[in-house]
Design a protein around this motif. Structure first.
Motif, PDB file in Angstrom:
ATOM      1  N   TYR A 270      75.033   7.291   1.992  1.00 39.12           N
ATOM      2  CA  TYR A 270      75.329   6.813   3.334  1.00 39.12           C
ATOM      3  C   TYR A 270      75.186   7.933   4.352  1.00 39.12           C
ATOM      4  N   ASN A 271      74.901   7.557   5.568  1.00 39.70           N
ATOM      5  CA  ASN A 271      74.694   8.556   6.629  1.00 39.70           C
ATOM      6  C   ASN A 271      75.957   9.339   6.951  1.00 39.70           C
ATOM      7  N   ASN A 272      77.125   8.800   6.620  1.00 38.56           N
ATOM      8  CA  ASN A 272      78.378   9.510   6.881  1.00 38.56           C
ATOM      9  C   ASN A 272      78.724  10.516   5.791  1.00 38.56           C
ATOM     10  N   GLY A 273      77.816  10.714   4.830  1.00 33.97           N
ATOM     11  CA  GLY A 273      78.020  11.686   3.770  1.00 33.97           C
ATOM     12  C   GLY A 273      78.547  11.098   2.474  1.00 33.97           C
ATOM     13  N   LYS A 274      79.007   9.896   2.493  1.00 33.59           N
ATOM     14  CA  LYS A 274      79.530   9.261   1.289  1.00 33.59           C
ATOM     15  C   LYS A 274      78.384   8.902   0.351  1.00 33.59           C
ATOM     16  N   VAL A 275      78.613   9.105  -0.935  1.00 29.33           N
ATOM     17  CA  VAL A 275      77.628   8.731  -1.956  1.00 29.33           C
ATOM     18  C   VAL A 275      78.278   7.752  -2.921  1.00 29.33           C
ATOM     19  N   ALA A 276      77.668   6.615  -3.110  1.00 29.26           N
ATOM     20  CA  ALA A 276      78.183   5.613  -4.037  1.00 29.26           C
ATOM     21  C   ALA A 276      77.180   5.415  -5.166  1.00 29.26           C
ATOM     22  N   ARG A 277      77.627   5.636  -6.390  1.00 25.85           N
ATOM     23  CA  ARG A 277      76.757   5.417  -7.551  1.00 25.85           C
ATOM     24  C   ARG A 277      77.270   4.216  -8.322  1.00 25.85           C
ATOM     25  N   ILE A 278      76.407   3.252  -8.495  1.00 19.91           N
ATOM     26  CA  ILE A 278      76.750   2.031  -9.219  1.00 19.91           C
ATOM     27  C   ILE A 278      76.079   2.081 -10.580  1.00 19.91           C
ATOM     28  N   ASN A 279      76.872   2.266 -11.634  1.00 21.17           N
ATOM     29  CA  ASN A 279      76.328   2.305 -12.984  1.00 21.17           C
ATOM     30  C   ASN A 279      76.192   0.890 -13.521  1.00 21.17           C
ATOM     31  N   LEU A 280      75.072   0.617 -14.129  1.00 21.06           N
ATOM     32  CA  LEU A 280      74.748  -0.731 -14.604  1.00 21.06           C
ATOM     33  C   LEU A 280      74.305  -0.648 -16.058  1.00 21.06           C
ATOM     34  N   PRO A 281      75.266  -0.532 -16.974  1.00 20.69           N
ATOM     35  CA  PRO A 281      74.913  -0.379 -18.389  1.00 20.69           C
ATOM     36  C   PRO A 281      74.002  -1.514 -18.862  1.00 20.69           C
ATOM     37  N   ALA A 282      72.972  -1.129 -19.596  1.00 15.69           N
ATOM     38  CA  ALA A 282      72.031  -2.108 -20.129  1.00 15.69           C
ATOM     39  C   ALA A 282      71.658  -1.696 -21.551  1.00 15.69           C
ATOM     40  N   PRO A 283      71.490  -2.669 -22.450  1.00 14.09           N
ATOM     41  CA  PRO A 283      71.141  -2.327 -23.838  1.00 14.09           C
ATOM     42  C   PRO A 283      69.714  -1.827 -23.985  1.00 14.09           C
ATOM     43  N   GLU A 284      68.857  -2.117 -23.001  1.00 15.52           N
ATOM     44  CA  GLU A 284      67.461  -1.730 -23.098  1.00 15.52           C
ATOM     45  C   GLU A 284      67.299  -0.219 -22.969  1.00 15.52           C
ATOM     46  N   ARG A 285      66.457   0.341 -23.803  1.00 16.60           N
ATOM     47  CA  ARG A 285      66.195   1.779 -23.778  1.00 16.60           C
ATOM     48  C   ARG A 285      64.736   2.095 -23.457  1.00 16.60           C
TER      49      ARG A 285
END
Length: 332
Positions: A270-285
């Motif tokens: 985000y432009n205000n300096g905040k960083v959001a990481r959304i982890n999305l576990p998936a069985p595919e490798r």
């Protein structure tokens, strides 16, 4: 050669014909089908090449083969079409007319008119028509769509998608370089990026320019620029060299960036300096692991009447845009 056998069985799995025994069948479809032995037991392999039929039937223990798909139109519950692009329309139309659900490899068709005919027949007969756009199955890409649809980045300013690697697909038929109307990286890889962008935006951008390096043959590099409302869109593609292979989506509130095959997380800066990481576990490798998800969905389409993961009508915008790119193209 026609060795379709109607074996007595209590197996209630769908009887699926796999038309085309080339690289995509071997690398993607058959490993996915093999995860369900009861489905694999009833698969019918179809190809004009006896050599390819023999090789794949032996490799996967498949007993049913045919060199002529016409004999199967009224004999199967569903069909996967994995033949060269120019045959997608003709074969799909034969099965859709008979009410047999179809899963077609990308691109759905080479021409928008053909794609629209396929969708129209699917709707007229009430027969499902799905298309394999694997990248839509990536959890990260689905999350991006959700973020954009709820206006999570504010008004969009730009989207860039870069996809380039030396051509190395082990095509069994070599059709990529034998076509009467040469098309190259744009139809092969651009179909992914243009479809994704239409899907993310839930709309059809306006084409501004299309450039490539063709001198009348197959293009190895292409650059496409589009516009959607206030959002400038740029797509860079290459069959000749490895590019950065990243995407970038910039809005008034921040940006999302990542590798084009990073499917298990989304990072928003985000432009205000905040960083959001959304982890999305998936069985595919691996990319091909998503084949199982697509095949499982198609089985449910046949047996349970569920919606295809990628309904054909949803990709019409991308087919139309690619055709526009070719008809208005300029040389670099």
């Amino acid at each position: 050669m026609n060795q379709v056998k109607h074996r007595t069985t209590t197996n209630n799995a769908p009887r699926i014909a796999l038309i085309g025994c080339g690289a995509i069948a071997d690398i993607y479809h058959l490993p996915a089908l093999a995860k369900h032995q009861e489905v694999l037991d009833k698969v019918v392999l179809v190809d004009t090449s006896v050599e390819r039929l023999s090789g794949l039937s032996a490799k996967y223990g498949i007993h049913n083969t045919s060199q002529d798909y016409h004999s199967l139109v009224n004999e199967v519950d569903g069909v996967i079409i994995a033949v060269p692009h120019h045959l997608h329309h003709r074969i799909s139309m034969d099965f859709l007319a008979a009410g047999v659900p179809v899963l077609c490899e990308k691109p759905l068709a080479e021409l928008p008119s053909e794609a629209r005919e396929m969708v129209a027949l699917s709707q007229k007969t009430g027969t499902p028509l799905a298309v394999n756009h694997t990248r839509r199955l990536f959890p990260a890409y689905a999350q991006i769509r959700e973020i954009l649809q709820r206006n999570g980045l504010g008004k969009l300013k730009s989207i860039q998608y870069v996809d380039g690697n030396p051509f190395s697909w082990p095509s069994a038929s070599g059709f990529y370089f034998k076509k009467a109307s040469p098309t190259g990286v744009l139809l092969d890889r651009g179909v992914h990026s243009i479809d994704l962008i239409c899907w993310w935006l839930n709309g059809k951008p306006t084409l501004l320019s299309s450039e490539n390096d063709s001198f009348g043959g197959f293009e190895g590099n292409a650059l496409v620029k589009m516009q959607h409302e206030e959002c400038a869109i740029e797509i860079k593609l290459s069959w000749l060299t490895r590019l950065r292979n990243v995407y970038s989506i910039v809005g008034e509130l921040g940006k999302i960036e990542g590798g084009i095959e990073e499917w298990d997380a989304v990072t928003i800066q985000y432009n205000n300096g905040k960083v959001a990481r959304i982890n999305l576990p998936a069985p595919e490798r691996d990319y091909k692991d998503f084949g199982a998800r697509m095949i499982d969905n198609f089985s449910d389409v046949i047996q349970k009447g569920v919606k295809p993961s990628v309904p054909a009508e949803e990709v019409l915008h991308s087919i139309e845009l690619i055709d526009q790119c070719y008809t208005t193209v300029k040389r670099f």
